[in-house]
Design an enzyme around this catalytic site. Structure first.
Site, PDB file in Angstrom:
ATOM      1  N   ASP A 151     -10.892 -25.859   6.419  1.00 52.76           N
ATOM      2  CA  ASP A 151     -10.312 -26.728   7.357  1.00 52.76           C
ATOM      3  C   ASP A 151      -8.954 -25.870   8.025  1.00 52.76           C
ATOM      4  O   ASP A 151      -8.527 -25.827   9.042  1.00 52.76           O
ATOM      5  CB  ASP A 151      -9.701 -27.706   6.730  1.00 52.76           C
ATOM      6  CG  ASP A 151      -8.774 -28.677   7.512  1.00 52.76           C
ATOM      7  OD1 ASP A 151      -9.384 -29.421   8.269  1.00 52.76           O
ATOM      8  OD2 ASP A 151      -7.480 -28.715   7.010  1.00 52.76           O
ATOM      9  N   LYS A 153      -8.276 -24.435  12.020  1.00 53.20           N
ATOM     10  CA  LYS A 153      -6.918 -24.675  12.770  1.00 53.20           C
ATOM     11  C   LYS A 153      -6.233 -23.506  13.093  1.00 53.20           C
ATOM     12  O   LYS A 153      -5.619 -23.525  14.230  1.00 53.20           O
ATOM     13  CB  LYS A 153      -5.742 -25.483  11.691  1.00 53.20           C
ATOM     14  CG  LYS A 153      -6.111 -26.799  11.366  1.00 53.20           C
ATOM     15  CD  LYS A 153      -5.143 -27.400  10.023  1.00 53.20           C
ATOM     16  CE  LYS A 153      -5.627 -28.920   9.874  1.00 53.20           C
ATOM     17  NZ  LYS A 153      -5.351 -29.365   8.450  1.00 53.20           N
TER      18      LYS A 153
HETATM   19  N1  LIG Z   1      -7.844 -32.395   5.513  1.00 59.27           N
HETATM   20  C1  LIG Z   1      -6.610 -31.982   6.472  1.00 59.27           C
HETATM   21  C2  LIG Z   1      -6.056 -33.301   7.436  1.00 59.27           C
HETATM   22  C3  LIG Z   1      -5.273 -32.782   8.363  1.00 59.27           C
HETATM   23  O1  LIG Z   1      -6.015 -32.013   9.421  1.00 59.27           O
HETATM   24  C4  LIG Z   1      -5.571 -31.513   5.660  1.00 59.27           C
HETATM   25  O2  LIG Z   1      -5.360 -31.712   4.457  1.00 59.27           O
HETATM   26  O3  LIG Z   1      -4.648 -30.803   6.420  1.00 59.27           O
END
Ligand SMILES: N[C@@H](CCO)C(=O)O
Ligand SMILES: NC(=O)c1ccc[n+]([C@@H]2O[C@H](COP(=O)([O-])OP(=O)(O)OC[C@H]3O[C@@H](n4cnc5c(N)ncnc54)[C@H](O)[C@@H]3O)[C@@H](O)[C@H]2O)c1
Ligand code: NA
Length: 889
Positions: free
Chosen positions: A745, A749
């Site tokens: 994740d 980003k």
């Molecule tokens: N799962 C992601 C949600 C926000 O993009 C986080 O914990 O940052």
């Protein structure tokens, strides 16, 4: 003696006796020569000469009361006896208004409550009766003897209505008339039956009875109250001549003469007249064809120079647009004749354009009112509406559309300066009987483009090809092109032509709605920015967003003129669709009870097929890769896309570039603020820096709310797996928490920000340090993973205490290194006084180091995960979209 004289005020009871005096040669009245032509109150057109001076008036009510009994009227002098002008008000009641005896009674009450001195009331047949009458003719001429039963039904219907409405002598005389009419109809129909054919005048004779009966019933109902009322068979008065297929023109001169003659015999204060029917100059019964009773009312209104013609119906007035298509359509209080004309030409259900002609020449206003809602003031159609207040919005009165059209484009250099080309084109079109709706010619004269109904275009095109075969072969005409699937949008407003900026506003609105304009002829949504919304994935974020929309909708509408309408919600198993908007107070319940099986293709079709709303947005609140793979197609369809889903922007680079290129080249928007830092302004800050010419050197930060929460709270008091479970419970994690723990994740980003900064990186270019124990990577579900996670708690406890011993904390960070064109994701240890060590909760912190922010980076910090903040970020994108579509900001 000439000039204005005061006429004696006489009461009704005195009229007869004065009249008697006159007949007996009394001199009192004979010397009057009264020029009323200047008297406004009398309508300005009645002239009484000495020779016909036997004339009495009821001055108190301005009634000009011809002493009919005393005067032998010369044909040419009948002019004298019909009062005209402001004292008249004309009403027209259609079939629905006359539908039942109760309604006829309400009509009588409305007429009686009008305080005008004279009233002329035009009525249609009771509802359905005209069809019943046509059916009689049809049956008789096709030798179906059930016409007799059908005639009986017509008789019964009127008898029952009359029995309800009338009593005593009135009822008896109506019924006797009805009986006698039905006998003549029986004879007429039997003749038609025998002949197996009905001439048009036979048919018109039969059909016209509906109006004869309704007019008589109403006049009896009015008389019941004691008001003087007589009924008029307009066939005695209204003379028309055919002027085209299914169309007639009134003969005003002859009709006026006959009206005066009629009036001299029956000068009642209230006259109930039959709509729709008329006669030819040879006294053969006919009808006004498709223009119907509205036309009757307008013609008669013009004959008496009425103060006003009121058309009573079952709607509150004329809408600014089709309310089925535009939910914010409003009732217009006024319209000019020309505006009404344009609107009805372009398909709005106002009045037949021809209806307006008779009253236009005398500036008689037509008011459209709802007989079932008398408190509504209705719409006044008149010469120059008074309430124009000069702003842009007000100069556009309404929108009307005609769908299912085709454009025919005839093009060629040989057309320029060659006289007669356009007349040749249109004579061909006329020959095939096609109806040209709109014409537009290039100013270079190289092309003529016109619209015809789609079903007529094949014939038009074929005929044009035949007619211009030589010109086409010789190249003088380059093509006869047909463009199917067009609609005309007519924007109507009298002052549009004189107001700068209106067309710019229109074309801007069309561009924003991604509508391609094919042709323009001088002839949207101005009021609100309306956005039709489709929500995909009503899970934690999607569901929270729906609730936020529900709570804020009214405020947005009221304060910002933004109307967000959710017209579809789809989960992975069911979907809920609506054409005009789902009631968000019960979306969950509706999705459970009224949903249909989910089908993304159908869902998208529902969005793109919706023609009520010009602007549409799909909000992808899933974490699904396959949903994200459709963004390109949706943008291509002109549907805006908003998402917190990172899959598209962190997916394959070529797809991403294709998507962004398309987005930049179109008026269709793609917003994804919540993909990084949830609701925190990360993408918008970055864009702001880039667009103003700053140069990104490095973006570094804690990008995972989940990992931030975990390391902020994993302080030796709870186990690692407990803290992970808390993060999941709090709504910070991805649907599968392994996406967070694996660093994927964060890597996504980093990729999103790197690409936004112009770097061309693939997700695989970013090495990640996964926190998912290898043994759990292959768990088949998130649940299984969560169950097995506690067995690794000890390893984590060890790592944590090592860091603690060194006075440090663990932080999972991401870096976009724009200088070296690369990205990194790492688990690092920071000293306790480092800003990254100061976070709490699900905080993200992102530091932008740029040419302008070089010594001290620009820092954005705050909760970077969670339902409310993330949904808020998505919502914010929706408002950004509305604002770029023209909503106030
Ligand atoms: N799962 C992601 C949600 C926000 O993009 C986080 O914990 O940052
Ligand atoms: N939770 C956060 O704090 C946060 C923050 C930023 C971004 N996001 C992103 O928001 C998105 C949603 O997260 P969530 O926490 O609401 O997840 P969730 O699992 O609660 O909701 C996702 C919903 O999408 C539905 N869905 C899945 N595939 C679908 C498909 N093909 N068609 C229709 N519906 C489908 C699921 O049934 C579920 O209802 C994710 O992309 C996530 O990365 C979440
Ligand atoms: Na954000």
């Amino acid at each position: 003696m000439t000039g204005r004289v005061a006429l004696p005020v006489v009461h009704r009871a005195m009229v007869a006796s004065l009249a008697t005096n006159i007949r007996q040669g009394g001199t009192s009245a004979q010397c009057w020569k009264y020029d009323l032509s200047q008297d406004r109150s009398l309508g300005g057109s009645v002239r009484i000469g000495q020779s016909q001076g036997s004339f009495l008036t009821h001055r108190s009510t301005n009634l000009l009361r011809p002493a009919a009994a005393a005067i032998s009227v010369e044909q040419d002098d009948v002019n004298t006896y019909l009062p005209k002008g402001d004292m008249w008000s004309v009403h027209k009641f259609g079939g629905t208004c006359m539908g039942t005896p109760q309604r006829i009674q309400s009509v009588a009450d409305i007429v009686l409550s009008d305080s005008s001195e004279r009233k002329l009331v035009i009525v249609s047949a009771m509802s359905k009766v005209t069809d019943m009458m046509y059916n009689l003719v049809h049956k008789a001429q096709s030798r179906d003897d059930s016409y007799m039963i059908a005639l009986e039904e017509v008789f019964e219907k009127h008898m029952a209505a009359a029995k309800d409405l009338l009593d005593g002598e009135d009822l008896a005389s109506f019924l006797s008339q009805l009986h006698s009419d039905v006998s003549s109809l029986r004879a007429m129909l039997s003749a038609i039956y025998i002949a197996g054919h009905a001439t048009e005048s036979f048919s018109d004779f039969v059909v016209g009875h509906g109006e004869l009966w309704s007019a008589q019933m109403l006049s009896y109902a009015i008389k019941k109250s004691g008001a003087p009322c007589s009924w008029m068979d307009t066939r005695e008065v209204l003379v028309v001549k055919p002027s085209g297929p299914n169309q007639v023109d009134p003969d005003y001169l002859e009709s006026e003469k006959r009206l005066q003659k009629w009036f001299s015999r029956q000068p009642a204060e209230i006259i109930v007249a039959t709509g729709f029917i008329a006669s030819t100059a040879e006294n053969i019964p006919t009808t006004l064809k498709r223009d119907g009773s509205d036309f009757s009312a307008a013609i008669i209104g013009s004959l008496v120079r009425a103060r006003q013609v009121t058309i009573w119906t079952d709607v509150d007035g004329v809408f600014s647009a089709d309310p089925r298509k535009v939910s914010e359509a409003v009732i217009l209080s006024t319209l000019s004749y020309q505006e009404a004309w344009e609107m009805s030409y372009f398909g709005a259900n106002v009045l037949h354009p021809r209806t307006i002609i008779p009253v236009m020449k005398d500036n008689i206003p037509i008011v459209i009112r709802n007989m079932f809602n008398i408190s509504a003031p209705g719409t006044m159609i008149c010469r120059q509406p008074a309430n124009d207040n000069g702003d842009l919005d007000a100069c556009v009165k309404s929108f009307a559309t005609i769908d299912n059209l085709a454009l025919v484009n005839v093009e060629g250099t040989g057309m320029a300066g060659v006289p007669g080309t356009s007349s040749a084109i249109f004579s061909v079109v006329k020959d095939v009987g096609a109806n040209v709706i709109m014409i537009s010619q290039a100013s270079s004269e190289h092309s003529i483009c016109f619209a015809v109904p789609e079903k007529e275009v094949a014939a038009v095109s074929a005929a044009l090809h035949v007619r211009f075969r030589e010109a086409l072969a010789a190249g003088r005409l380059s093509k006869v092109e047909v463009i199917n699937g067009c609609s005309i949008l007519a924007v109507v407003g009298l002052r549009m032509a004189s107001t700068p900026g209106v067309s710019a506003m229109l074309f801007d609105a069309l561009a924003k709605a991604n509508i391609n304009v094919r042709a323009i002829a001088q002839g949207f949504f101005l009021s609100k920015t309306t956005l039709a919304v489709g929500i995909i994935g009503p899970g934690l974020i999607g569901g929270t967003l729906l609730n936020q929309l529900k709570d804020q909708a009214a405020v947005l509408k009221e304060n910002m003129n933004i109307d967000l309408r959710v017209i579809g919600i789809t989960g992975s198993s069911t979907m809920l669709l609506s054409d005009t908007g789902i009631d968000l107070t019960q979306w969950k319940e509706l999705l459970r009870k009224e949903a249909e099986p989910a089908d993304l293709a159908n869902f998208v079709r529902h969005m793109s097929d919706n023609h009520v709303f010009p602007n549409k947005v799909l909000v992808d609140c899933t974490a699904d890769t396959s949903v994200a793979s459709h963004y390109y197609d949706w943008l291509k369809k002109g549907i805006h896309v908003i998402t917190p889903n990172k899959k598209a922007n962190s997916g394959p680079l070529d797809r991403y570039l294709k998507l962004r290129t398309l987005q930049r080249a179109s008026y269709t928007h793609y917003f994804y603020e919540a993909t990084v830092g949830a609701g925190l302004p990360i993408i918008s800050t970055l864009r702001g820096l880039l667009e103003t010419g700053d140069k990104i050197l490095r973006i570094e930060g804690i990008f995972s709310g989940t990992l931030s929460y975990i390391f902020n709270n994993f302080e030796g008091t709870r186990t690692f797996s407990n803290v992970v479970a808390e993060a999941k419970e709090a709504g910070y994690t991805e649907p599968d928490p392994r996406d967070d723990l694996s660093g994927t994740d964060v890597a996504r980003k980093v990729i999103i920000l790197a690409r936004e900064s112009g770097l061309t990186l693939e997700l695989s270019d970013i090495p990640v340090k996964s926190l998912v124990p290898e043994a759990l990577a292959s768990c088949s579900s998130a649940d299984e993973f969560m169950q097995k996670l506690p067995s690794f708690d000890e390893d984590w406890a060890k790592q944590r205490s090592e860091a603690e011993a060194a006075g440090e904390v663990l932080r999972y960070v991401g870096v976009v290194d724009a200088v070296n064109q690369k990205g990194q994701v790492e688990l690092r240890r920071y000293k306790r006084d480092h800003p990254f060590a100061q976070l709490s909760g699900s905080d993200n912190i992102i530091a932008f180091t740029t040419s302008r922010y070089k010594e001290q980076p620009l820092i954005v910090r705050g909760p970077g995960a969670g339902a409310e903040v993330t949904a808020g970020g998505v919502f914010c994108d929706m408002l950004r979209l509305a604002s770029s579509l023209g909503a106030p900001s």
